[in-house]
Each structure stands twice: as C-alpha cells, then as structure tokens.
Scaffold this active site. Structure first.
Site, short mmCIF file in Angstrom:
data_model
loop_
_atom_site.label_atom_id
_atom_site.label_comp_id
_atom_site.label_asym_id
_atom_site.label_seq_id
_atom_site.Cartn_x
_atom_site.Cartn_y
_atom_site.Cartn_z
N TYR A 1 -15.87 12.41 -31.61
CA TYR A 1 -16.49 11.24 -30.99
C TYR A 1 -17.41 10.53 -31.98
O TYR A 1 -17.41 9.30 -32.07
CB TYR A 1 -17.30 11.67 -29.76
CG TYR A 1 -17.76 10.51 -28.91
CD1 TYR A 1 -17.02 10.10 -27.81
CD2 TYR A 1 -18.93 9.81 -29.21
CE1 TYR A 1 -17.43 9.02 -27.03
CE2 TYR A 1 -19.35 8.74 -28.45
CZ TYR A 1 -18.59 8.34 -27.35
OH TYR A 1 -19.00 7.28 -26.59
N PHE B 1 -8.97 -19.93 -34.49
CA PHE B 1 -7.90 -19.35 -33.69
C PHE B 1 -8.29 -19.43 -32.21
O PHE B 1 -9.46 -19.52 -31.88
CB PHE B 1 -7.62 -17.90 -34.10
CG PHE B 1 -6.46 -17.31 -33.35
CD1 PHE B 1 -5.19 -17.83 -33.53
CD2 PHE B 1 -6.64 -16.29 -32.43
CE1 PHE B 1 -4.10 -17.32 -32.81
CE2 PHE B 1 -5.57 -15.78 -31.71
CZ PHE B 1 -4.30 -16.30 -31.91
N ASP B 2 -7.31 -19.39 -31.31
CA ASP B 2 -7.61 -19.64 -29.88
C ASP B 2 -8.58 -18.65 -29.26
O ASP B 2 -9.42 -19.03 -28.46
CB ASP B 2 -6.32 -19.78 -29.05
CG ASP B 2 -5.45 -18.55 -29.07
OD1 ASP B 2 -5.55 -17.79 -30.04
OD2 ASP B 2 -4.66 -18.36 -28.14
N HIS C 1 -2.26 -20.37 -21.90
CA HIS C 1 -0.88 -20.19 -22.37
C HIS C 1 -0.30 -18.81 -22.05
O HIS C 1 0.90 -18.66 -21.89
CB HIS C 1 -0.77 -20.47 -23.87
CG HIS C 1 -1.56 -19.56 -24.74
ND1 HIS C 1 -2.94 -19.56 -24.75
CD2 HIS C 1 -1.19 -18.61 -25.62
CE1 HIS C 1 -3.36 -18.66 -25.60
NE2 HIS C 1 -2.32 -18.06 -26.15
N ASP D 1 -12.71 -15.09 -40.77
CA ASP D 1 -11.81 -14.49 -39.79
C ASP D 1 -10.64 -14.03 -40.66
O ASP D 1 -9.81 -14.83 -41.08
CB ASP D 1 -11.39 -15.53 -38.76
CG ASP D 1 -10.30 -15.02 -37.83
OD1 ASP D 1 -9.71 -13.95 -38.13
OD2 ASP D 1 -10.02 -15.67 -36.82
N ALA E 1 -7.97 -11.97 -40.54
CA ALA E 1 -6.75 -11.33 -40.05
C ALA E 1 -5.64 -11.26 -41.11
O ALA E 1 -4.96 -10.25 -41.23
CB ALA E 1 -6.25 -12.06 -38.81
N LYS F 1 -2.82 -7.40 -38.09
CA LYS F 1 -2.04 -8.23 -39.01
C LYS F 1 -2.01 -7.54 -40.38
O LYS F 1 -1.22 -6.64 -40.61
CB LYS F 1 -2.64 -9.64 -39.11
CG LYS F 1 -2.34 -10.52 -37.91
CD LYS F 1 -3.29 -10.29 -36.79
CE LYS F 1 -3.19 -11.31 -35.69
NZ LYS F 1 -4.04 -10.96 -34.55
N1 F0G Z 1 -8.00 -14.49 -35.62
C1 F0G Z 1 -6.76 -14.89 -35.99
C2 F0G Z 1 -6.60 -15.80 -37.14
C3 F0G Z 1 -5.66 -14.44 -35.26
O1 F0G Z 1 -4.46 -14.85 -35.62
C4 F0G Z 1 -5.88 -13.57 -34.16
C5 F0G Z 1 -4.76 -13.08 -33.38
C6 F0G Z 1 -7.18 -13.17 -33.85
C7 F0G Z 1 -8.22 -13.66 -34.60
C8 F0G Z 1 -7.47 -12.24 -32.71
O2 F0G Z 1 -7.10 -10.96 -33.01
O3 F0G Z 1 -5.26 -10.37 -31.42
O4 F0G Z 1 -6.49 -8.62 -32.68
O5 F0G Z 1 -7.59 -9.83 -30.85
N2 F0G Z 1 -3.62 -13.57 -33.44
C9 F0G Z 1 -2.43 -13.10 -32.77
C10 F0G Z 1 -1.31 -14.03 -33.06
C11 F0G Z 1 -2.60 -12.78 -31.33
O6 F0G Z 1 -0.25 -13.88 -32.45
O7 F0G Z 1 -1.43 -14.89 -33.94
P1 F0G Z 1 -6.58 -9.89 -31.94
#
Ligand code: F0G
Length: 457
Positions: free
Chosen positions: A71, A123-124, A448, A214, A216, A257
């Site tokens: 843990y 990102f969304d 979406h 960010d 990813a 990613k």
């Molecule tokens: N930032 C970026 C640039 C992303 O592409 C994503 C996720 C996130 C943050 C959020 O990360 O999914 O681990 O919570 N993108 C995915 C996509 C969902 O399909 O592009 P997460």
C-alpha cells in the site's frame, strides 16, 4: 538498402471477429449512431483511440509480474519515481489512475473560479476540468493550425502574441498556469517545436506564470523535434525529452499514450509547495501518494514503457506507420489534415461532405459510414466534441470538423491500414448520398461520449 520493417516481432495474438455490412447497419442503429456505444467485439479495426490500447512489450509484461503491491512505499512506486526523475527531471511525482485524474488533482490545488488558463488547443477533458471550475480555457495556438492543407512542421505551436495579449487584458493574477499540450491532440496530433517551448517558457518566466505540460504524447513530440527542427537530427530522444521538460514547472500525464500502458497517469512537479497541496487531493480522489489509483504492477510496467517510448527505433516504427496510412489516403484523394500527425490521421469531414452542414455533424457522419463500410471505428473531433458554450449554451462550431483515426501502439499491421484506406474510398465514392445527423440526447458536459443521434430524413 534493406527495406523498412517494424522494430519488433509478435509473440501473442488476439483474434478479430468480422461482421457483415447488414449486421453493422443494425449494430450502429441500435447504438443510436454513437460509436462509443458499440461493443468492441463488433469492431474489426478499432481506431477510436490510441489511449490505453497499445501492446506492451515482453519487458513490460515481465515488469508487471514483478510489481510490488504494498500500500505504501512500494518498490514499483520507487522505481517509477526514479524513472520519471531521470527521464523528465521532476523530483516530485504523484501517480493517478489516468490523465484526467492528474488534471483533477492539480486543478483542485491551483485553479479557482474566474481564472484564465491559456494553452494550445486544450484537450477536451482538460477543458472540461477547467470549465467545471468556472474558469476559462483560452486557445493561443498559431492561426496556421486551423488551415487544413497548410504544411507547417509544428502546428501545435503557440502564437506568443496571443498569449501576451491575454496577459495584457487579464493581468497575471488570474492566470495560475499555462498548459502546453505535447503533441497537440485537438489540433491534429501536431507537435510543438523546441524553439516555441522556449518562447512560451520565456513569457511565462517574465510574468511569473507556471508552465505546465500536458505530456500525453511527449516522446512523439520529441521525435518530431528530432526529425524536423534544425540542430536535433543527431540527438538521442532521451536528451531531447530532457531539454523539453527543462522548461516546464510541472506536468500532467496520461500514461495510456506514450507510457504504453493500459491505465495510469501522473503529476510531475518541481515545486514542493504545489506538491504538498496536490498530495491532499491525490489522497482524497485517487489513493495514497505512492499508488494514487494504480496497481504496483502497472507502475512497474509504466516505468518500462516510458523507457521504451523514448527510444528512436520505437518512435520511428510507430510514427512511420501513421505516416504511411496518411500517405496512402492522400494518394487515393481522401482529404486529410496536413501534415500527418504523430498518433493519428485526421480526415477532413468538411471537405469530405460539402453537402452536410456543420450543424448536422459531418465528422460523426463519416465515423458512422466508415464503420458501416469496413467495421473500422474512428472518433469525431469536431462539433459534437467541442460541445456547447458553457455560458450561452449555444453550439460551438470549430474551424475543423474531423474524423480521427488514432493508431494504437504496436497493435495493427499495415494490412489493417489498407482496410481503412479501402473503407474510406468506398464512403468517398458515395459521399453525396450520405445523410446528416440530429442529436436526440446529450449530457450537460462532454456530450460526445454518451450523445444519441438520429439520421436526417
Ligand atoms: N491530454 C491529452 C492530450 C489527451 O489526449 C488525453 C486523452 C488526456 C489528456 C486525458 O487522459 O484519457 O488518461 O484521462 N486522450 C484520449 C484520446 C482519451 O483518445 O485522445 P486520460
């Protein structure tokens, strides 16, 4: 010269099911024309996302078996922390269950109502977390990013003038951070140049605004710096990555990613004060600070994945597959966003369907038609995703309406990609008879994922 081939061989396979066109017509109707509502087994080639869908290496599977599930203070956490410090330079790290969880924890600590968060096409989920806190995300991406055919090598770049204008208009107190997304997903998987990272960092430093990445797809971004920016052609990816992160005060990361794992995320930080604030939220929302929603085994696999994704050979294999798909589509006359991005090919639905207005969701239409044609699943990055204005509640119409074909890492072969090309060609041939859509249900935020549609008469 020896022809190019993937830098791996395949040890285990997963069988795919094929469906008929008639079955797919019914399946998508039953899913109320939302591709997220399909059962994955009914998808032949799944390009919905490159997130959490990659194939782990033998080294990662071995690491998984050696995970320490204690843990507190597990060896897996200690290894991951050391790997992140070595690769990205952050002495403080908090694991989270995925990228948006890292955003939730960080924003809980540093963002408040009325704040402004500039960035390059957030990102969304990032935007969702900002707007949920009644703060505003402002896009400072260069104008060229919105010209579909303009071949700029770094379309993820920030326009420094746009950023400075926001500072002039709002003052620095209202700007708790700048978010630089590497590569820029919403803008088409487009990279940010080292020069631009430096420029943004200089403006941030001058005004005392913390710069967060960010991250990813940070290694894919580093690959583009190496292959497109002067002075980097001979540098190891790991060195480029270190330089990129030397300009950041912190990062949120979706490990799904470029971590090449199926679940996970983290926050990386330099400032112990921000770390302390985040700790409490991490414990509340995610889990104790040495696991934060991740199993020990997943942290071990992530440490190995981060090492692999920062190797040039891996990146060349990955990004050249995406490029080959894009080039084949260009050859066939299918309109796509240029230049071809790092993790995905984006089909330009506005050019594809000149007869379907944006209010009838052409990107979503293309996704549905491609599924019906070939069993291939992409995802709309357009009017549905961009959603309504949080204040006026009016539909926002983005400059680009796209169908993203995101390629999972190390999962499909070029033969699969040929099926995608074939499917799009078939839809292209009957593009003038495809019907628009109308939304019959939508959630108040991030619609979406769960929206339902019906086809126009
Ligand atoms: N930032 C970026 C640039 C992303 O592409 C994503 C996720 C996130 C943050 C959020 O990360 O999914 O681990 O919570 N993108 C995915 C996509 C969902 O399909 O592009 P997460």
């Amino acid at each position: 010269m020896i022809p190019y081939a993937e830098p791996f061989k395949i040890k285990m396979v997963e069988l795919l099911k094929r469906t008929t066109r008639e079955e797919r017509e019914k399946l998508i109707r039953d899913a109320e024309y939302n591709l997220f509502a399909l059962k994955a087994e009914n998808v032949y080639i799944d390009l919905l996302t490159d997130s959490g869908t990659g194939a782990m290496s033998d080294v990662q599977w071995a690491a998984l078996m050696r995970g320490d599930e204690s843990y507190a203070g597990s060896r897996s956490f200690i290894d991951l922390k050391a790997t992140i410090e070595e690769l990205l330079g952050f002495p403080y790290m908090l694991p989270t269950h995925q990228g948006r969880a890292a955003e939730n924890v960080l924003f809980s600590a540093i963002l408040k109502e009325g704040d402004i968060v500039p960035g390059n096409s957030h990102f969304d989920t990032t935007k969702g977390h900002i707007e949920f806190r009644k703060a505003v995300a402002v896009d400072c991406t260069i104008d060229e990013a919105f010209e579909v055919n303009y071949e700029h090598p770094f379309k993820g770049n920030v326009d420094p003038e746009k950023f400075e204008k926001i500072i002039r208009e709002h003052g620095t107190e209202k700007i708790p951070l700048f978010i630089l997304t590497l590569t820029c997903n919403s803008g088409g998987g487009q990279p940010v140049s080292m020069e631009n990272i430096k420029q943004v960092s200089a403006i941030c430093k001058k005004h005392n605004i913390p710069l967060y990445f960010d991250a990813a797809r940070f290694s894919e971004n580093a690959y583009f710096i190496r292959t497109r920016e002067e002075g980097y052609a001979d540098k190891p990816i790991k060195e480029i990555v270190r330089e990129m992160f030397s300009y950041a005060d912190g990062t949120t990361m979706s490990s799904k990613k470029d971590g090449i794992v199926n679940i996970g995320g983290f926050i990386g930080l330099h400032d112990p004060k921000v770390y302390e604030k985040c700790m409490t939220f991490n414990i509340m929302f995610e889990g104790f600070i040495t696991y934060g929603g991740m199993a020990g085994r997943d942290m071990s696999a992530l440490a190995a994945g981060l090492r692999e994704s920062t190797e040039y050979d891996y990146l060349e294999g990955r990004i050249s597959q995406v490029r080959r798909l894009g080039e084949r589509l260009i050859e066939e006359g299918i309109p796509i966003l240029k230049p071809i991005g790092g993790h995905a090919v984006y089909v330009d639905a506005l050019s594809f369907f000149p007869d379907i207005p944006q209010s009838e969701y052409p990107g979503q239409v293309l996704g549905i038609e491609l599924y019906i044609e070939a069993g291939v699943r992409g995802v709309e990055i357009g009017t549905v995703l961009v959603d309504r204005d949080p204040i006026s509640r009016k539909n926002r119409y983005p400059k680009l309406d796209l169908l993203r074909l995101a390629i999972p890492r190390r999962v499909y072969t070029d033969n699969h990609m040929e099926v995608v090309v074939w499917g799009l060609k078939k839809v292209w041939e009957r593009r003038h008879s495809c019907r628009g859509l109308e939304i019959t249900y939508e959630a108040p935020i991030m619609r979406h994922f769960t929206a339902r549609f019906k086809q126009k008469g």
